[in-house]
Design a protein around this motif. Structure first.
Motif, PDB file in Angstrom:
ATOM      1  N   SER A 148      10.929 -28.825  -1.491  1.00 20.77           N
ATOM      2  CA  SER A 148      11.622 -29.657  -0.501  1.00 20.77           C
ATOM      3  C   SER A 148      11.993 -31.045  -1.003  1.00 20.77           C
ATOM      4  O   SER A 148      12.866 -31.702  -0.430  1.00 20.77           O
ATOM      5  CB  SER A 148      10.766 -29.776   0.769  1.00 20.77           C
ATOM      6  N   LYS A 149      11.370 -31.522  -2.077  1.00 19.92           N
ATOM      7  CA  LYS A 149      11.683 -32.856  -2.605  1.00 19.92           C
ATOM      8  C   LYS A 149      13.047 -32.846  -3.281  1.00 19.92           C
ATOM      9  O   LYS A 149      13.345 -31.987  -4.091  1.00 19.92           O
ATOM     10  CB  LYS A 149      10.625 -33.291  -3.623  1.00 19.92           C
ATOM     11  N   GLU A 150      13.847 -33.838  -2.962  1.00 14.92           N
ATOM     12  CA  GLU A 150      15.186 -33.933  -3.536  1.00 14.92           C
ATOM     13  C   GLU A 150      15.137 -34.177  -5.046  1.00 14.92           C
ATOM     14  O   GLU A 150      15.959 -33.652  -5.799  1.00 14.92           O
ATOM     15  CB  GLU A 150      15.972 -35.051  -2.845  1.00 14.92           C
ATOM     16  N   SER A 151      14.151 -34.958  -5.506  1.00 13.45           N
ATOM     17  CA  SER A 151      14.041 -35.256  -6.939  1.00 13.45           C
ATOM     18  C   SER A 151      13.629 -34.028  -7.751  1.00 13.45           C
ATOM     19  O   SER A 151      13.760 -34.025  -8.971  1.00 13.45           O
ATOM     20  CB  SER A 151      13.038 -36.388  -7.162  1.00 13.45           C
ATOM     21  N   CYS A 152      13.141 -32.997  -7.091  1.00  9.50           N
ATOM     22  CA  CYS A 152      12.696 -31.775  -7.782  1.00  9.50           C
ATOM     23  C   CYS A 152      13.770 -30.701  -7.838  1.00  9.50           C
ATOM     24  O   CYS A 152      13.537 -29.617  -8.378  1.00  9.50           O
ATOM     25  CB  CYS A 152      11.445 -31.220  -7.095  1.00  9.50           C
ATOM     26  N   GLN A 153      14.926 -30.982  -7.266  1.00 13.51           N
ATOM     27  CA  GLN A 153      16.010 -30.005  -7.273  1.00 13.51           C
ATOM     28  C   GLN A 153      16.641 -29.925  -8.673  1.00 13.51           C
ATOM     29  O   GLN A 153      16.800 -30.943  -9.341  1.00 13.51           O
ATOM     30  CB  GLN A 153      17.080 -30.372  -6.243  1.00 13.51           C
ATOM     31  N   PRO A 154      16.977 -28.727  -9.112  1.00  9.36           N
ATOM     32  CA  PRO A 154      17.598 -28.585 -10.436  1.00  9.36           C
ATOM     33  C   PRO A 154      19.007 -29.171 -10.444  1.00  9.36           C
ATOM     34  O   PRO A 154      19.746 -29.059  -9.460  1.00  9.36           O
ATOM     35  CB  PRO A 154      17.632 -27.078 -10.660  1.00  9.36           C
ATOM     36  N   GLY A 155      19.349 -29.792 -11.542  1.00  8.13           N
ATOM     37  CA  GLY A 155      20.686 -30.348 -11.695  1.00  8.13           C
ATOM     38  C   GLY A 155      21.605 -29.384 -12.415  1.00  8.13           C
ATOM     39  O   GLY A 155      21.231 -28.264 -12.771  1.00  8.13           O
ATOM     40  N   ILE A 156      22.814 -29.861 -12.652  1.00 17.27           N
ATOM     41  CA  ILE A 156      23.807 -29.032 -13.328  1.00 17.27           C
ATOM     42  C   ILE A 156      23.378 -28.725 -14.760  1.00 17.27           C
ATOM     43  O   ILE A 156      23.699 -27.661 -15.295  1.00 17.27           O
ATOM     44  CB  ILE A 156      25.202 -29.717 -13.291  1.00 17.27           C
ATOM     45  N   LEU A 157      22.593 -29.631 -15.386  1.00 22.93           N
ATOM     46  CA  LEU A 157      22.114 -29.410 -16.751  1.00 22.93           C
ATOM     47  C   LEU A 157      21.215 -28.162 -16.833  1.00 22.93           C
ATOM     48  O   LEU A 157      21.322 -27.377 -17.772  1.00 22.93           O
ATOM     49  CB  LEU A 157      21.353 -30.639 -17.255  1.00 22.93           C
ATOM     50  N   THR A 158      20.365 -27.964 -15.830  1.00 25.49           N
ATOM     51  CA  THR A 158      19.487 -26.785 -15.803  1.00 25.49           C
ATOM     52  C   THR A 158      20.306 -25.508 -15.711  1.00 25.49           C
ATOM     53  O   THR A 158      20.019 -24.518 -16.394  1.00 25.49           O
ATOM     54  CB  THR A 158      18.503 -26.876 -14.619  1.00 25.49           C
TER      55      THR A 158
END
Length: 190
Positions: free
Chosen positions: A50-60
């Motif tokens: 649920s944490k926004e900072s833990c969401q995968p980015g486009i790099l992942t």
């Protein structure tokens, strides 16, 4: 009537062909896993964290695609080399060629092909493992966030895959250094 060493050579050929079939079949299963992983490679994927900072980015997501393609390339190379060796062994030992011909399989070339197949399969597994790490991060959150589910999944993945690869490498190394494979069919006459 078959020459004395003929049944021994066909038995050795059968073992090699069976081993190559196994490599080809395992590579096919891993290739299916690659396409499952690629189905997750779309931008905007949200993890279960649920944490926004833990969401995968486009790099992942980009890394997932790169490692999946590398893995697919190694598995395809491994399967094609294995299929080429298998085809050569089957053609060289076919009954149509048996009359009047002497067939000698170059042991160095056979071992080199088998070694290329084994190394490519190991590399494919390593890249598949790395891509699965990206899949885990896409589904459960980034590793640096320390989510218990992510850490447990990554730990089991790394321990089991590396253990399996060590067993595979050990068995392959033993086979390459201790096995003596000679396929030689004497001239049968007309």
């Amino acid at each position: 009537m078959a020459p004395p060493g003929d049944s021994d050579s066909s038995g050795k050929k059968s073992v090699v062909v069976t081993a190559l079939d196994g490599v080809i079949n395992v590579n096919a299963l891993f290739t299916i896993a690659i396409f499952v992983g690629l189905s997750l490679a779309s931008p905007g994927q949200r993890s279960l964290n649920s944490k926004e900072s833990c969401q995968p980015g486009i790099l992942t997501v980009k890394q997932l695609v790169i490692f999946e393609v590398l893995s697919f390339s190694f598995f395809l190379f491994s399967s094609l080399v294995a299929q080429a060796i298998k085809l050569s062994l089957n053609l060289l030992s076919s009954e149509e060629l048996a009359h009047g011909f002497s067939v000698v399989v170059n042991e160095k070339i056979l071992k080199a092909g088998m070694l290329m197949t084994a190394i490519s399969s190991v590399m494919g597994c390593l890249f598949l493992m790395i891509s699965m790490l990206n899949v885990i991060e896409i589904k459960t959150g980034m590793l640096f966030c320390g989510a218990k589910s992510t850490i447990i999944s990554v730990t089991f993945l790394i321990v089991l895959v590396v253990s399996g690869l060590l067993v595979y490498i050990s068995a392959a190394w033993y086979a390459f250094t201790h096995a003596r494979v000679h396929f030689h069919r004497q001239r049968t006459g007309l």
